[in-house]
Design a protein around this motif. Sequence first.
Motif, PDB file in Angstrom:
ATOM      1  N   UNK A   1      -1.759   3.108   3.467  1.00 15.06           N
ATOM      2  CA  UNK A   1      -0.907   3.050   2.293  1.00 15.06           C
ATOM      3  C   UNK A   1      -1.573   2.035   1.372  1.00 15.06           C
ATOM      4  N   UNK A   2      -1.721   2.370   0.113  1.00 13.91           N
ATOM      5  CA  UNK A   2      -2.438   1.490  -0.806  1.00 13.91           C
ATOM      6  C   UNK A   2      -1.671   1.363  -2.106  1.00 13.91           C
ATOM      7  N   UNK A   3      -1.846   0.223  -2.767  1.00 14.67           N
ATOM      8  CA  UNK A   3      -1.182  -0.009  -4.044  1.00 14.67           C
ATOM      9  C   UNK A   3      -1.382  -1.445  -4.484  1.00 14.67           C
ATOM     10  N   UNK A   4      -0.344  -2.016  -5.082  1.00 14.70           N
ATOM     11  CA  UNK A   4      -0.449  -3.394  -5.535  1.00 14.70           C
ATOM     12  C   UNK A   4       0.900  -4.091  -5.432  1.00 14.70           C
ATOM     13  N   UNK A   5       0.814  -5.394  -5.333  1.00  8.91           N
ATOM     14  CA  UNK A   5       1.994  -6.253  -5.328  1.00  8.91           C
ATOM     15  C   UNK A   5       1.825  -7.217  -6.497  1.00  8.91           C
TER      16      UNK A   5
END
Length: 158
Positions: free
Chosen positions: A101-105
């Motif tokens: 799972x990939x993305x940003x915070x």
Amino acid sequence: MLAYESVDQLLGESDVKRFLHVVILNAIRDKATQLEVRFGEEGGLLYYRVDGRDWELSAPPDEVYPLLKEAVREAAVLVSPERPELTVIAGIPGARYEPLEAGWLTYQLGGRWVDLAVRIDPREPYGFIRFDIDDAAEFADDAAEALADYAARLGEDE
């Protein structure tokens, strides 16, 4: 999104969110380029990378450890890819491929925002959470001040 507004706000957070705040603030203060929690059968290990070297930190507390992946999922914007059809020619019987799972915070600190790239390996009880941090040096002084305020408050409460 995680936002640090004040020590009072930080103290009001759940244990898992407070833990995330503290490890992210420490990583930013120390100008880390990567922060990682590695999961295993007997708990987790916490690492960050500063100047190309990995440093092992204190392990996540037992009551926080099992909640970390879900807390990051709630705070971050993630793309959860579908598992592709895949034929494994060699490997452990019954093994399967689990895409990250990939993305940003987005982390708010002192009225400024820093985006941390996030990758979660969803395999249980193994896997990891990895944060990549760009330009931590810009926020290092604000993070150090937030941590000093937090430590001072904890010292008063004893």
